[in-house]
Design a protein around this motif. Structure first.
Motif, mmCIF file in Angstrom:
data_model
loop_
_atom_site.group_PDB
_atom_site.id
_atom_site.type_symbol
_atom_site.label_atom_id
_atom_site.label_comp_id
_atom_site.label_asym_id
_atom_site.label_seq_id
_atom_site.Cartn_x
_atom_site.Cartn_y
_atom_site.Cartn_z
ATOM 1 N N SER A 184 15.886 -7.893 -12.638
ATOM 2 C CA SER A 184 16.506 -6.943 -11.710
ATOM 3 C C SER A 184 15.625 -5.939 -10.973
ATOM 4 N N GLU A 185 14.507 -6.007 -11.286
ATOM 5 C CA GLU A 185 13.399 -5.163 -10.704
ATOM 6 C C GLU A 185 13.133 -5.754 -9.313
ATOM 7 N N LEU A 186 12.772 -4.692 -8.331
ATOM 8 C CA LEU A 186 12.334 -5.165 -7.255
ATOM 9 C C LEU A 186 10.706 -5.202 -7.252
ATOM 10 N N LEU A 187 10.116 -5.942 -6.613
ATOM 11 C CA LEU A 187 8.497 -5.998 -6.475
ATOM 12 C C LEU A 187 8.305 -5.363 -5.069
ATOM 13 N N ARG A 188 7.506 -4.487 -5.287
ATOM 14 C CA ARG A 188 6.984 -3.652 -4.051
ATOM 15 C C ARG A 188 5.673 -3.794 -3.743
ATOM 16 N N SER A 189 5.147 -4.033 -2.615
ATOM 17 C CA SER A 189 3.718 -4.229 -2.093
ATOM 18 C C SER A 189 3.317 -2.853 -1.378
ATOM 19 N N ILE A 190 2.409 -2.150 -1.882
ATOM 20 C CA ILE A 190 1.924 -0.876 -1.266
ATOM 21 C C ILE A 190 0.540 -0.908 -0.478
ATOM 22 N N ARG A 191 0.799 -0.483 0.619
ATOM 23 C CA ARG A 191 -0.749 -0.475 1.371
ATOM 24 C C ARG A 191 -1.552 0.415 0.770
ATOM 25 N N PRO A 192 -2.659 -0.410 -0.099
ATOM 26 C CA PRO A 192 -3.658 0.435 -0.740
ATOM 27 C C PRO A 192 -4.372 1.640 -0.108
ATOM 28 N N HIS A 193 -4.431 1.388 1.336
ATOM 29 C CA HIS A 193 -5.422 2.684 2.044
ATOM 30 C C HIS A 193 -4.467 3.779 2.532
ATOM 31 N N ASP A 194 -3.074 3.817 2.265
ATOM 32 C CA ASP A 194 -2.528 5.185 2.544
ATOM 33 C C ASP A 194 -1.329 5.167 1.606
ATOM 34 N N GLY A 202 -13.622 2.785 4.903
ATOM 35 C CA GLY A 202 -12.529 3.277 5.439
ATOM 36 C C GLY A 202 -11.397 2.233 5.302
ATOM 37 N N PRO A 203 -10.180 2.996 5.947
ATOM 38 C CA PRO A 203 -8.889 2.201 6.185
ATOM 39 C C PRO A 203 -9.337 0.915 6.904
ATOM 40 N N PRO A 204 -8.264 -0.147 6.898
ATOM 41 C CA PRO A 204 -8.678 -1.482 7.291
ATOM 42 C C PRO A 204 -8.584 -1.264 9.009
ATOM 43 N N PHE A 205 -7.789 -0.667 9.683
ATOM 44 C CA PHE A 205 -7.987 -0.743 11.048
ATOM 45 C C PHE A 205 -8.697 0.591 11.868
ATOM 46 N N ALA A 206 -9.663 1.299 10.859
ATOM 47 C CA ALA A 206 -10.397 2.289 11.762
ATOM 48 C C ALA A 206 -11.488 1.790 12.537
ATOM 49 N N GLU A 207 -11.745 2.584 13.580
ATOM 50 C CA GLU A 207 -12.742 2.379 14.721
ATOM 51 C C GLU A 207 -13.795 3.654 14.571
ATOM 52 N N PRO A 208 -15.205 3.054 14.701
ATOM 53 C CA PRO A 208 -15.600 1.715 14.394
ATOM 54 C C PRO A 208 -15.039 1.141 12.934
ATOM 55 N N ARG A 252 -15.135 8.335 -6.419
ATOM 56 C CA ARG A 252 -13.850 8.032 -5.755
ATOM 57 C C ARG A 252 -13.191 9.504 -5.044
ATOM 58 N N PRO A 253 -13.428 9.236 -3.625
ATOM 59 C CA PRO A 253 -13.070 10.482 -2.776
ATOM 60 C C PRO A 253 -11.867 11.235 -2.842
ATOM 61 N N ASP A 254 -10.865 10.396 -3.029
ATOM 62 C CA ASP A 254 -9.265 10.746 -2.995
ATOM 63 C C ASP A 254 -8.975 10.126 -4.459
ATOM 64 N N PRO A 255 -8.427 10.936 -5.224
ATOM 65 C CA PRO A 255 -8.113 10.471 -6.534
ATOM 66 C C PRO A 255 -6.607 9.755 -6.496
ATOM 67 N N ALA A 256 -5.893 9.881 -5.324
ATOM 68 C CA ALA A 256 -4.578 9.484 -4.912
ATOM 69 C C ALA A 256 -4.704 7.961 -4.277
ATOM 70 N N LEU A 257 -6.031 7.706 -3.997
ATOM 71 C CA LEU A 257 -6.121 6.321 -3.217
ATOM 72 C C LEU A 257 -7.400 5.659 -3.898
ATOM 73 N N PRO A 258 -7.304 4.272 -3.803
ATOM 74 C CA PRO A 258 -8.398 3.620 -4.617
ATOM 75 C C PRO A 258 -9.501 3.219 -4.031
ATOM 76 N N PHE A 259 -9.983 3.979 -3.140
ATOM 77 C CA PHE A 259 -11.377 3.992 -2.498
ATOM 78 C C PHE A 259 -12.465 4.341 -3.427
ATOM 79 N N LEU A 260 -13.455 3.267 -3.557
ATOM 80 C CA LEU A 260 -14.642 3.779 -4.527
ATOM 81 C C LEU A 260 -15.961 3.539 -3.307
#
Length: 473
Positions: free
Chosen positions: A4-14, A302-308, A341-349
């Protein structure tokens, strides 16, 4: 994961929600397999040229919608948009390569049967297995499962596909592209969920399972399939890959440093072919290590759509980042570049590099931006270190001449062996796989055709004939 559980996909960068949908329980999995089973015979009877034509339409659609597919890949995995576009392009390119591979590896051959005076023909043809399950990974959520799906469909199989529970949206988009190309209903069923859904699929009424993922899961699947030898199991797993740098010319040090960085940190280290161990000569190797450290300091994360555009994005989620942090912290030796890990809330290493010379580091695949440096006295010791692993996927030599590379090739225990190129450089027009805990001798890429169909040998004549001339009264 309850049905009954919903599967959720979370954007890792935000950390925002990208997609959600229902989990497929055992009954839903069984129904999907039954639909595939019902659809497969007509597909197998469809002429090969028609199956190939439909897959070419799929490739054309992917090419036309590359940016849309790449955007979903980038959002769901966090990989930079430039890298996601490369993955989307590989999805389309897989079709032509698979059609060529089918003809080369599993086509039809006929030749006169010399022992038969009646002019019979010796024939080898190939048949599909039936219904094949595909378990996809999260690091290449479109390209790697597609590398199983396309050759499986081309051979006449039906497919039940479970995307990684971390990248379900990409799996749905991939399946939608096949449907838009005109693939008949039932031939590509998608079941979403985690480990319980995967276990239900592995235990279902399938004729084989094609897997890309961790060695631990591959070992569990091997145990599950031990009592079903009639079902094929193709495993593509990870690696603890060595990169040996030896006799690198001074003029080539900058280029060699780029090879090291790409080998170790491309896709945030989330490639099974990433270099985990850099092996260098004591003394002469120090210059290369220094240039690698300097190059990493310039790396954009950085995030996937950052420029540069960044060189690398986040890991797939917080749990993966925590596992990598813990594994890196447990490595023995001297830290040359600390992992942060610059931001403990996000998975950037940030990349981490540790000198483990003289220490017994665990023989594990750290699936993230972690690199060990090992210093040795001579090339024999370098090869001993390179092969000191239960894995055997990729290995590469930097520097040296042809004689040294020939020795490296001969002594390496790996399925992909490169020279002066990154460990994660592999051609789709060649086989891709490893030995040891990296695979079960069923390489994918160009050789995927081998495990998607089985050979049928026969002697075929237009009239009955047998040389029964001895032993009769």
């Amino acid at each position: 994961m309850p049905p009954s559980e919903l599967l959720r996909s979370i954007r890792p960068h935000d950390g925002t929600l990208l997609w959600e949908g229902p989990v497929a329980g055992p009954s839903a999995v069984a129904e999907a397999v039954a639909r595939a089973r019902a659809a497969q015979p007509a597909w197998a009877r469809t002429p090969l040229a028609e199956r190939a034509g439909l897959l070419r339409r799929f490739a054309e659609l992917v090419t036309a919608r590359t940016e849309d597919l790449a955007r979903t890949i980038a959002e769901e995995t966090g990989k930079p948009f430039w890298e996601a576009k490369g993955e989307a392009a590989s999805v389309a390119a897989k079709v032509a390569i698979s059609i060529e591979a089918y003809g080369v590896r599993t086509g039809t051959t006929e030749r006169p049967f010399a022992a038969d005076p009646a002019g019979a023909m010796q024939a080898v043809r190939h048949k599909p297995h039936g219904v094949l399950a595909v378990l996809g990974p999260y690091n290449f959520p479109a390209h790697l499962p597609n590398g199983h799906i396309v050759p499986a469909l081309l051979a006449g199989n039906a497919v039940v596909f479970k995307p990684s529970e971390l990248t379900p949206a990409t799996g749905e988009k991939l399946a939608a592209l096949f449907a838009a190309a005109g693939l008949p209903a039932g031939l590509l069923e998608v079941v979403q969920g985690g480990g319980e859904t995967g276990a239900a699929l592995a235990a279902a009424d399938i004729d084989g399972l094609l897997f890309t993922g961790s060695a631990a899961t591959g070992a569990a699947l091997t145990r599950r399939f031990a009592e079903t030898p009639h079902r094929i199991l193709a495993l593509e797993m990870g690696g603890n890959n060595p990169l040996v740098a030896w006799d690198v010319a001074e003029a080539d040090l900058d280029a060699a440093a780029r090879v090291v960085v790409q080998s170790a940190f491309l896709s945030a280290g989330q490639r099974c072919t990433c270099a985990r161990r850099l092996i260098v000569a004591e003394g002469p190797g120090e210059a290369l290590v220094e240039r690698v450290l300097a190059l990493v300091e310039r790396m954009r994360i950085g995030p996937p759509f950052a420029e540069p555009q960044p060189f690398m994005g986040p890991l797939i989620d917080g749990r993966a980042a925590a596992r990598v942090e813990a594994a890196f912290a447990a490595l023995p030796g001297r830290v040359l570049l600390p992992m942060r890990r610059p931001d403990p809330a996000l998975p950037f290493l940030t990349p981490g590099i540790v000198d483990t010379t003289g220490h017994a580091a665990p023989d594990e695949e750290i699936f993230g931006p972690a690199l060990q440096v090992i210093r040795v006295r001579d090339f024999a010791a370098a090869m001993a270190q390179a092969n000191a692993t239960r894995f055997g996927l990729a290995a590469a030599l930097l520097g040296g001449d042809r004689t040294l590379f020939d020795r490296f090739w001969a002594e390496s225990r790996a399925g992909v062996v490169n020279w002066n190129r990154p460990t994660n450089g592999a051609a789709s027009s060649a086989p891709f796989g490893g030995v040891g805990w990296s695979g079960n001798h069923r390489p994918s890429a160009f050789y995927a055709a081998d495990y998607c169909a089985f050979p049928v040998a026969g002697i075929e004549g237009t009239r009955p004939h047998a040389p029964l001339a001895t032993g009769l009264d």
